[in-house]
Design a protein around this motif. Structure first.
Motif, mmCIF file in Angstrom:
data_model
loop_
_atom_site.group_PDB
_atom_site.id
_atom_site.type_symbol
_atom_site.label_atom_id
_atom_site.label_comp_id
_atom_site.label_asym_id
_atom_site.label_seq_id
_atom_site.Cartn_x
_atom_site.Cartn_y
_atom_site.Cartn_z
ATOM 1 N N TRP A 138 0.820 -1.212 0.000
ATOM 2 C CA TRP A 138 0.000 0.000 0.000
ATOM 3 C C TRP A 138 0.858 1.268 0.000
ATOM 4 C CZ3 TRP A 138 -1.871 -4.471 2.302
ATOM 5 C CH2 TRP A 138 -3.098 -4.920 1.815
ATOM 6 N N LYS A 139 2.142 1.134 -0.358
ATOM 7 C CA LYS A 139 3.034 2.262 -0.605
ATOM 8 C C LYS A 139 3.130 3.200 0.599
ATOM 9 C CE LYS A 139 3.199 0.659 -4.800
ATOM 10 N NZ LYS A 139 4.352 -0.144 -5.237
ATOM 11 N N ALA A 140 3.294 2.637 1.778
ATOM 12 C CA ALA A 140 3.444 3.447 2.987
ATOM 13 C C ALA A 140 4.925 3.685 3.270
ATOM 14 C CB ALA A 140 2.785 2.751 4.185
ATOM 15 N N ASP A 141 5.248 4.879 3.763
ATOM 16 C CA ASP A 141 6.637 5.177 4.121
ATOM 17 C C ASP A 141 7.074 4.380 5.355
ATOM 18 O OD1 ASP A 141 6.874 7.005 2.055
ATOM 19 O OD2 ASP A 141 6.122 8.647 3.278
ATOM 20 N N ARG A 142 6.148 4.218 6.296
ATOM 21 C CA ARG A 142 6.461 3.461 7.504
ATOM 22 C C ARG A 142 5.180 2.856 8.055
ATOM 23 N NH1 ARG A 142 8.357 7.259 10.134
ATOM 24 N NH2 ARG A 142 10.586 6.902 9.732
ATOM 25 N N ILE A 172 10.078 6.721 17.987
ATOM 26 C CA ILE A 172 9.270 5.626 18.528
ATOM 27 C C ILE A 172 8.281 6.166 19.560
ATOM 28 C CG2 ILE A 172 9.328 3.428 19.745
ATOM 29 C CD1 ILE A 172 10.482 3.447 16.867
ATOM 30 N N GLN A 173 8.711 7.096 20.377
ATOM 31 C CA GLN A 173 7.819 7.682 21.373
ATOM 32 C C GLN A 173 6.677 8.449 20.714
ATOM 33 O OE1 GLN A 173 10.371 10.027 23.909
ATOM 34 N NE2 GLN A 173 11.445 8.235 24.745
ATOM 35 N N ALA A 174 6.999 9.142 19.622
ATOM 36 C CA ALA A 174 5.950 9.887 18.906
ATOM 37 C C ALA A 174 4.938 8.937 18.277
ATOM 38 C CB ALA A 174 6.583 10.785 17.847
ATOM 39 N N ILE A 175 5.430 7.805 17.745
ATOM 40 C CA ILE A 175 4.516 6.817 17.153
ATOM 41 C C ILE A 175 3.616 6.216 18.229
ATOM 42 C CG2 ILE A 175 4.395 4.583 15.995
ATOM 43 C CD1 ILE A 175 6.949 5.313 14.499
ATOM 44 N N THR A 182 3.732 14.446 6.480
ATOM 45 C CA THR A 182 3.166 13.292 5.796
ATOM 46 C C THR A 182 1.816 12.965 6.411
ATOM 47 O OG1 THR A 182 3.605 11.018 5.120
ATOM 48 C CG2 THR A 182 4.218 11.620 7.347
ATOM 49 N N CYS A 183 1.074 12.097 5.770
ATOM 50 C CA CYS A 183 -0.212 11.652 6.315
ATOM 51 C C CYS A 183 0.034 10.577 7.371
ATOM 52 C CB CYS A 183 -1.110 11.093 5.214
ATOM 53 S SG CYS A 183 -1.607 12.311 3.988
ATOM 54 N N HIS A 226 10.901 -2.331 7.926
ATOM 55 C CA HIS A 226 12.279 -2.106 7.467
ATOM 56 C C HIS A 226 13.197 -1.634 8.597
ATOM 57 C CE1 HIS A 226 10.363 -2.622 3.625
ATOM 58 N NE2 HIS A 226 9.684 -1.504 3.754
ATOM 59 N N ALA A 227 12.897 -2.048 9.824
ATOM 60 C CA ALA A 227 13.762 -1.712 10.960
ATOM 61 C C ALA A 227 13.741 -2.894 11.913
ATOM 62 C CB ALA A 227 13.289 -0.442 11.648
#
Length: 252
Positions: free
Chosen positions: A161-165, A194-197, A236-237, A183-184
């Motif tokens: 679905w072409k997501a950056d992350r 990571i905290q922001a996510i 980004t979205c 990819h990590a």
């Protein structure tokens, strides 16, 4: 037009061209031929055939050749007649009127085929989406460990679905702990990203619904954490999706 809301009810006029002339009081005057068409509508709905009816002026005798004809064709749907088209043919040539009837029937048939084609294309799209889901599940089922399965899910979704992350976090009490990110293979919870996510995920958990940023004007949910994630690491979205098991939210 289309049938009324109840069997035997009055048909509903959807469109007319050219527009009916307005009265001096501001209303719209219904043409005589259209009134006759509305009276004939029940026959169209019950018989599902094209009707050609001669129209005569009030001063014309019944034996005289009509100079206008009304052609009504049914609009067919999956469950039968769903509406009708009415055409006024101003001609006293019966052969010409019959040619017009054939063209009208052909046009209605082409419209039906076009709608069937759209239905088939939508089905193909839905089958394609289902195929993506099945392929993602098949890739996940190749792993036995939770972390490996979560990583496979994130990578598959990001690629297809072409997501950056793409990140996956599980709920512990009322907080969310990140399990995998695309990819990590390694990360620490001390990283600000990571905290922001996780904050954006907890915002999704607190409201128990999907959070999309940028939000639309009609949105009623809170998106502060998603906005911070987008602005600091984008722009980004950001889309947070709650994952439920037996109706209970377990992951984001």
């Amino acid at each position: 037009g289309q049938p009324g809301p109840q069997p035997g009810g009055e048909p509903e006029l959807l469109a007319i061209h050219p527009p009916a002339e307005g009265k001096s009081g501001g209303g719209a005057r219904t043409p005589v031929w259209l009134s006759q068409a509305l009276e004939m509508a029940p026959r169209i709905y019950s018989q599902a055939v094209t009707l050609v009816v001669p129209l005569r002026n009030a001063d014309q005798l019944y034996e005289e050749q009509a100079n206008c004809y009304l052609v009504m064709a049914p609009l067919l749907g999956d469950s039968g007649v769903r509406g009708a088209e009415a055409f006024l043919i101003e001609s006293d040539d019966v052969a010409h009127v019959n040619q017009c009837r054939k063209r009208i029937e052909l046009t209605v048939s082409l419209l039906r085929f076009y709608e069937m084609r759209l239905t088939v294309e939508r089905s193909k799209v839905n089958i394609g989406r289902l195929g993506h889901v099945v392929e993602v599940l098949a890739a996940m089922n190749q792993h036995d460990q939770l972390l490996a399965t979560g990583m496979e899910l994130c990578n598959q979704v990001a690629a297809r679905w072409k997501a950056d992350r793409v990140s996956l976090g599980f709920l512990h009490n009322r907080s969310v702990r990140l399990c995998a990110t695309s990819h990590a293979s390694r990360f620490t919870r001390k990283m600000k990203l990571i905290q922001a996510i996780e904050s954006a995920m907890e915002e999704c958990v607190d409201q128990d619904l999907e959070i999309l940023y940028p939000a639309t004007e009609e949105s009623t949910y809170l998106w502060r954490a998603a906005g911070v994630l987008s602005q600091r690491y984008g722009p980004t979205c950001v889309l947070s999706l709650p994952m439920r098991r037996h109706g209970d939210l377990v992951a984001v």
